[in-house]
Design a protein around this motif. Structure first.
Motif, PDB file in Angstrom:
ATOM      1  N   THR A  46       0.816  -1.212   0.000  1.00 17.05           N
ATOM      2  CA  THR A  46       0.000   0.000   0.000  1.00 17.05           C
ATOM      3  C   THR A  46       0.850   1.264   0.000  1.00 17.05           C
ATOM      4  OG1 THR A  46      -0.188  -0.100   2.402  1.00 17.05           O
ATOM      5  CG2 THR A  46      -1.957  -1.098   1.121  1.00 17.05           C
ATOM      6  N   MET A  49       0.749   3.090  -3.266  1.00 11.23           N
ATOM      7  CA  MET A  49      -0.387   3.985  -3.457  1.00 11.23           C
ATOM      8  C   MET A  49      -0.250   5.253  -2.629  1.00 11.23           C
ATOM      9  SD  MET A  49      -1.785   2.479  -5.752  1.00 11.23           S
ATOM     10  CE  MET A  49      -3.446   2.721  -6.207  1.00 11.23           C
ATOM     11  N   TYR A  50       0.378   5.156  -1.459  1.00 12.05           N
ATOM     12  CA  TYR A  50       0.590   6.360  -0.649  1.00 12.05           C
ATOM     13  C   TYR A  50       1.542   7.328  -1.341  1.00 12.05           C
ATOM     14  CZ  TYR A  50      -1.467   3.791   3.276  1.00 12.05           C
ATOM     15  OH  TYR A  50      -2.300   3.091   4.089  1.00 12.05           O
ATOM     16  N   LEU A  52       1.843   7.481  -4.665  1.00 17.25           N
ATOM     17  CA  LEU A  52       1.124   7.966  -5.839  1.00 17.25           C
ATOM     18  C   LEU A  52      -0.019   8.913  -5.491  1.00 17.25           C
ATOM     19  CD1 LEU A  52       0.872   4.735  -8.019  1.00 17.25           C
ATOM     20  CD2 LEU A  52       2.443   6.643  -8.268  1.00 17.25           C
ATOM     21  N   LEU A  53      -0.505   8.882  -4.250  1.00 17.32           N
ATOM     22  CA  LEU A  53      -1.684   9.652  -3.867  1.00 17.32           C
ATOM     23  C   LEU A  53      -1.527  11.155  -4.075  1.00 17.32           C
ATOM     24  CD1 LEU A  53      -4.520   9.453  -2.685  1.00 17.32           C
ATOM     25  CD2 LEU A  53      -3.523   9.576  -0.435  1.00 17.32           C
ATOM     26  N   LEU A  83      -7.284  10.570 -10.971  1.00 14.97           N
ATOM     27  CA  LEU A  83      -6.100   9.838 -10.512  1.00 14.97           C
ATOM     28  C   LEU A  83      -6.002   9.817  -8.987  1.00 14.97           C
ATOM     29  CD1 LEU A  83      -3.524  11.034 -13.168  1.00 14.97           C
ATOM     30  CD2 LEU A  83      -4.590   8.785 -12.977  1.00 14.97           C
ATOM     31  N   THR A  84      -6.447  10.878  -8.329  1.00 16.23           N
ATOM     32  CA  THR A  84      -6.472  10.872  -6.867  1.00 16.23           C
ATOM     33  C   THR A  84      -7.498   9.864  -6.364  1.00 16.23           C
ATOM     34  OG1 THR A  84      -5.821  13.191  -6.845  1.00 16.23           O
ATOM     35  CG2 THR A  84      -6.764  12.304  -4.827  1.00 16.23           C
ATOM     36  N   PHE A  86      -8.464   7.192  -7.954  1.00 16.88           N
ATOM     37  CA  PHE A  86      -7.882   5.883  -8.239  1.00 16.88           C
ATOM     38  C   PHE A  86      -6.915   5.465  -7.127  1.00 16.88           C
ATOM     39  CE2 PHE A  86      -4.337   3.488 -10.114  1.00 16.88           C
ATOM     40  CZ  PHE A  86      -5.012   2.361 -10.555  1.00 16.88           C
ATOM     41  N   SER A  87      -6.077   6.399  -6.696  1.00 20.42           N
ATOM     42  CA  SER A  87      -5.126   6.092  -5.628  1.00 20.42           C
ATOM     43  C   SER A  87      -5.828   5.838  -4.302  1.00 20.42           C
ATOM     44  CB  SER A  87      -4.125   7.240  -5.466  1.00 20.42           C
ATOM     45  OG  SER A  87      -3.390   7.407  -6.637  1.00 20.42           O
ATOM     46  N   LEU A  88      -6.901   6.590  -4.036  1.00 21.52           N
ATOM     47  CA  LEU A  88      -7.652   6.380  -2.798  1.00 21.52           C
ATOM     48  C   LEU A  88      -8.298   4.999  -2.765  1.00 21.52           C
ATOM     49  CD1 LEU A  88      -9.390   9.837  -2.304  1.00 21.52           C
ATOM     50  CD2 LEU A  88      -7.679   8.797  -0.833  1.00 21.52           C
ATOM     51  N   GLY A  90      -7.386   2.388  -4.499  1.00 24.54           N
ATOM     52  CA  GLY A  90      -6.310   1.396  -4.435  1.00 24.54           C
ATOM     53  C   GLY A  90      -5.734   1.256  -3.037  1.00 24.54           C
ATOM     54  N   SER A  91      -5.682   2.365  -2.296  1.00 22.44           N
ATOM     55  CA  SER A  91      -5.147   2.318  -0.933  1.00 22.44           C
ATOM     56  C   SER A  91      -6.042   1.526   0.016  1.00 22.44           C
ATOM     57  CB  SER A  91      -4.976   3.741  -0.391  1.00 22.44           C
ATOM     58  OG  SER A  91      -4.056   4.446  -1.164  1.00 22.44           O
TER      59      SER A  91
END
Length: 138
Positions: A46, A49-50, A52-53, A83-84, A86-88, A90-91
Motif C-alpha cells: 500500500t 499507493m501512498y 502515488l496519492l 487519478l487521486t 484511483f489512488s484512494l 487502491g489504498s
C-alpha cells in the motif's frame, strides 16, 4: 488572526506544520508496525499507493488546490480528481484484497487502514492550510 503579531502567527503556522509532520510520521509507523508485528511484509504494497496519492495534486494543480473542491470543467482538474480517486480506492482495496485472500491478518488490516486514514487527514489538513491566504506572505 489578522490582529496577532507576525511572530505569533509564524509560531502558529510552525505548529501546524509540526502537527502535519507528526501525522505523517504516525502513519508511517503504523504501516511499518502492521508489517513487523505480524511478520508479514505484504501490507507494504500500500506504500506504493501512498506515494502515488499526492502526485496528481502536485503535478496537475500545483498550488491551486481550491479548484479541487469546485466543480470546474478543466481537463487537468478532472484528471487530477480521477487519478487521486484511483489512488484512494487502491489504498483501501490492496489491504482488503490481501485480507480476503488470507495473506494478512485482521490486526495488520486494521493497522494499514488506520495508517491510510491518518495519511488522508494529513493531506486534507495540507489542502486546508494551503487555502488560507494569511500565510502566503511568509
Amino acid at each position: 488572526m489578522g490582529d496577532l503579531p507576525r511572530h505569533v502567527a509564524a509560531c502558529l503556522h510552525s505548529g501546524k506544520l509540526a502537527m502535519l509532520a507528526i501525522l505523517v510520521s504516525a502513519g508511517i509507523v503504523l504501516q511499518i508496525l502492521a508489517c513487523a508485528l505480524y511478520n508479514n511484509w505484504w501490507p507494504m504494497l500500500t506504500m506504493i499507493m501512498y506515494v502515488l496519492l499526492p502526485m496528481p495534486l502536485i503535478f496537475f494543480l500545483g498550488s491551486d488546490t481550491s479548484s479541487l473542491l469546485n466543480s470546474s470543467e478543466s481537463g487537468w482538474v478532472g484528471a487530477a480528481k480521477f487519478l487521486t480517486g484511483f489512488s484512494l480506492v487502491g489504498s483501501i482495496a490492496i489491504p482488503t484484497i490481501l485480507k480476503h485472500a488470507d495473506v494478512i491478518g485482521w490486526g495488520a488490516w486494521v493497522m494499514v487502514l488506520s495508517s491510510f486514514f491518518i495519511f488522508i487527514s494529513a493531506i486534507l489538513c495540507t489542502i486546508q492550510m494551503n487555502s488560507e491566504d494569511e500565510y502566503s506572505s511568509f
